[in-house]
Design a protein around this motif. Structure first.
Motif, PDB file in Angstrom:
ATOM      1  N   THR A   1     -16.429   0.820  25.531  1.00 51.49           N
ATOM      2  CA  THR A   1     -16.264  -0.636  25.605  1.00 51.49           C
ATOM      3  C   THR A   1     -14.838  -1.012  25.213  1.00 51.49           C
ATOM      4  O   THR A   1     -14.583  -1.608  24.164  1.00 51.49           O
ATOM      5  N   ILE A   2     -13.912  -0.625  26.083  1.00 48.86           N
ATOM      6  CA  ILE A   2     -12.489  -0.909  25.879  1.00 48.86           C
ATOM      7  C   ILE A   2     -12.049  -1.889  26.955  1.00 48.86           C
ATOM      8  O   ILE A   2     -12.413  -1.737  28.119  1.00 48.86           O
ATOM      9  N   GLN A   3     -11.282  -2.914  26.573  1.00 52.30           N
ATOM     10  CA  GLN A   3     -10.774  -3.850  27.579  1.00 52.30           C
ATOM     11  C   GLN A   3      -9.850  -3.107  28.544  1.00 52.30           C
ATOM     12  O   GLN A   3      -8.914  -2.429  28.132  1.00 52.30           O
ATOM     13  N   THR A   4     -10.125  -3.242  29.829  1.00 51.48           N
ATOM     14  CA  THR A   4      -9.307  -2.547  30.825  1.00 51.48           C
ATOM     15  C   THR A   4      -8.717  -3.557  31.813  1.00 51.48           C
ATOM     16  O   THR A   4      -7.726  -4.192  31.526  1.00 51.48           O
ATOM     17  N   VAL A   5      -9.369  -3.733  32.979  1.00 49.79           N
ATOM     18  CA  VAL A   5      -8.777  -4.582  34.022  1.00 49.79           C
ATOM     19  C   VAL A   5      -8.705  -6.050  33.622  1.00 49.79           C
ATOM     20  O   VAL A   5      -7.957  -6.821  34.243  1.00 49.79           O
TER      21      VAL A   5
ATOM     22  N   SER B   1       7.001  -4.409  34.075  1.00 50.17           N
ATOM     23  CA  SER B   1       7.756  -3.513  33.207  1.00 50.17           C
ATOM     24  C   SER B   1       7.104  -2.149  33.037  1.00 50.17           C
ATOM     25  O   SER B   1       5.972  -2.041  32.564  1.00 50.17           O
ATOM     26  N   SER B   2       7.844  -1.103  33.386  1.00 47.80           N
ATOM     27  CA  SER B   2       7.359   0.263  33.183  1.00 47.80           C
ATOM     28  C   SER B   2       7.119   0.537  31.708  1.00 47.80           C
ATOM     29  O   SER B   2       6.147   1.211  31.339  1.00 47.80           O
ATOM     30  N   SER B   3       7.978   0.006  30.846  1.00 48.75           N
ATOM     31  CA  SER B   3       7.836   0.266  29.408  1.00 48.75           C
ATOM     32  C   SER B   3       6.619  -0.454  28.840  1.00 48.75           C
ATOM     33  O   SER B   3       5.888   0.105  28.010  1.00 48.75           O
ATOM     34  N   LEU B   4       6.367  -1.671  29.275  1.00 45.91           N
ATOM     35  CA  LEU B   4       5.182  -2.387  28.805  1.00 45.91           C
ATOM     36  C   LEU B   4       3.905  -1.710  29.312  1.00 45.91           C
ATOM     37  O   LEU B   4       2.903  -1.641  28.594  1.00 45.91           O
ATOM     38  N   VAL B   5       3.949  -1.212  30.543  1.00 48.35           N
ATOM     39  CA  VAL B   5       2.793  -0.485  31.082  1.00 48.35           C
ATOM     40  C   VAL B   5       2.562   0.797  30.292  1.00 48.35           C
ATOM     41  O   VAL B   5       1.423   1.143  29.961  1.00 48.35           O
ATOM     42  N   ARG B   6       3.646   1.508  29.976  1.00 47.57           N
ATOM     43  CA  ARG B   6       3.505   2.740  29.171  1.00 47.57           C
ATOM     44  C   ARG B   6       2.895   2.443  27.813  1.00 47.57           C
ATOM     45  O   ARG B   6       2.039   3.188  27.317  1.00 47.57           O
ATOM     46  N   SER B   7       3.324   1.351  27.195  1.00 49.80           N
ATOM     47  CA  SER B   7       2.752   0.963  25.893  1.00 49.80           C
ATOM     48  C   SER B   7       1.269   0.653  26.018  1.00 49.80           C
ATOM     49  O   SER B   7       0.466   1.022  25.147  1.00 49.80           O
ATOM     50  N   ARG B   8       0.915   0.005  27.112  1.00 46.47           N
ATOM     51  CA  ARG B   8      -0.486  -0.311  27.352  1.00 46.47           C
ATOM     52  C   ARG B   8      -1.301   0.968  27.562  1.00 46.47           C
ATOM     53  O   ARG B   8      -2.420   1.104  27.055  1.00 46.47           O
ATOM     54  N   ILE B   9      -0.735   1.914  28.292  1.00 43.95           N
ATOM     55  CA  ILE B   9      -1.408   3.196  28.525  1.00 43.95           C
ATOM     56  C   ILE B   9      -1.642   3.918  27.198  1.00 43.95           C
ATOM     57  O   ILE B   9      -2.730   4.428  26.935  1.00 43.95           O
ATOM     58  N   LEU B  10      -0.626   3.969  26.370  1.00 42.34           N
ATOM     59  CA  LEU B  10      -0.756   4.640  25.074  1.00 42.34           C
ATOM     60  C   LEU B  10      -1.821   3.984  24.208  1.00 42.34           C
ATOM     61  O   LEU B  10      -2.565   4.655  23.488  1.00 42.34           O
ATOM     62  N   SER B  11      -1.904   2.657  24.292  1.00 40.26           N
ATOM     63  CA  SER B  11      -2.930   1.932  23.531  1.00 40.26           C
ATOM     64  C   SER B  11      -4.332   2.321  23.999  1.00 40.26           C
ATOM     65  O   SER B  11      -5.230   2.566  23.183  1.00 40.26           O
ATOM     66  N   ILE B  12      -4.513   2.414  25.316  1.00 35.44           N
ATOM     67  CA  ILE B  12      -5.811   2.813  25.876  1.00 35.44           C
ATOM     68  C   ILE B  12      -6.140   4.253  25.473  1.00 35.44           C
ATOM     69  O   ILE B  12      -7.262   4.562  25.057  1.00 35.44           O
ATOM     70  N   ILE B  13      -5.156   5.138  25.589  1.00 33.27           N
ATOM     71  CA  ILE B  13      -5.380   6.549  25.265  1.00 33.27           C
ATOM     72  C   ILE B  13      -5.780   6.714  23.806  1.00 33.27           C
ATOM     73  O   ILE B  13      -6.666   7.504  23.465  1.00 33.27           O
ATOM     74  N   ARG B  14      -5.113   5.960  22.919  1.00 32.37           N
ATOM     75  CA  ARG B  14      -5.467   6.045  21.488  1.00 32.37           C
ATOM     76  C   ARG B  14      -6.926   5.636  21.271  1.00 32.37           C
ATOM     77  O   ARG B  14      -7.646   6.270  20.484  1.00 32.37           O
TER      78      ARG B  14
END
Length: 232
Positions: free
Chosen positions: A112-116, A134-147
């Motif tokens: 139950t993680i916020q995604t789309v 932003s590629s950097s903002l997307v990367r930060s978002r990806i890292l947040s999801i992965i964590r």
């Protein structure tokens, strides 16, 4: 699974007995595509070959035609050049695919993680500027999801699932825009470009209706065949 999609499947599942009336139930593919989940084996059911119905509106021809309706002082070729729909969407998709890999992992493990529902506007460096995704903002978002995923899933399970998805994407010949939500990510980017170049003032739903008048069903030819079979 979204409630509306679940409801359609429930109604279809309850409507498997023979009866004279023809019917057709249509569902979005959502993350089934990127996860390679098989289509439910139900009669009268068609699953789109794209993330959602809004992906069917991602037509360069439809977009430029709509722009000519908004800005009548410019020709079709002029607006096609100014809108640069294809380069804009290609760049957007390239940046967003890794994010949707992360989203699909959360979906695969039933987390139950916020995604789309995380707005694409939060991933822009400059408000109202689609090219500022932003590629950097997307990367930060990806890292947040992965964590969040890693906090609930073992390292080996996470790696196995991610590697499987990435390998499949490399082999897949389908357009990668099919794996990204047109409703929550791609069309909002397109709407910003319409506002900037063609001064479109329609609501999001209004824009969708106008695009639908010009879009091509060749984006998902199976849908056209399924509709024709259902109305015969």
């Amino acid at each position: 699974m979204q409630a509306s999609r679940r409801n359609v499947l429930d109604h279809c599942r309850a409507d498997q007995s023979p009866r004279p009336r023809r019917r057709l139930y249509i569902i979005d593919a959502d993350q089934d595509l990127i996860l390679k989940r098989p289509k439910p084996r139900l009669k009268h059911l068609y699953r789109l070959k794209v993330y959602c119905s809004e992906n069917l509106l991602l037509s360069e021809h439809a977009a430029v035609t709509l722009a000519t309706e908004c800005k009548t002082s410019k020709t079709w070729p002029q607006l096609a050049a100014e809108l640069s729909i294809r380069p804009l969407l290609e760049r957007t998709v390239q940046i967003l695919v890794p994010l949707f890999v992360a989203y699909s992992l959360a979906n695969k493990f039933g987390l139950t993680i916020q995604t789309v529902d995380y707005s694409v506007h939060r991933l822009l460096c400059s408000k109202g500027a689609p090219i500022s995704l932003s590629s950097s903002l997307v990367r930060s978002r990806i890292l947040s999801i992965i964590r969040e995923v890693r906090a609930q899933v073992s390292r080996s399970s996470y790696r196995k699932a991610r590697n499987s998805i990435v390998r499949q994407l490399k082999r897949d010949s389908a357009g990668q825009s099919d794996y990204i939500s047109g409703k929550q990510y791609l069309l909002p980017i397109l709407q910003l470009q319409f506002k900037r170049i063609a001064k479109l003032n329609d609501s999001f739903d209004g824009m969708k209706v106008r695009l639908a008048q010009h879009c091509e069903l060749s984006i998902d030819p199976g849908l056209q065949s399924a509709i024709l079979r259902a109305v015969k």
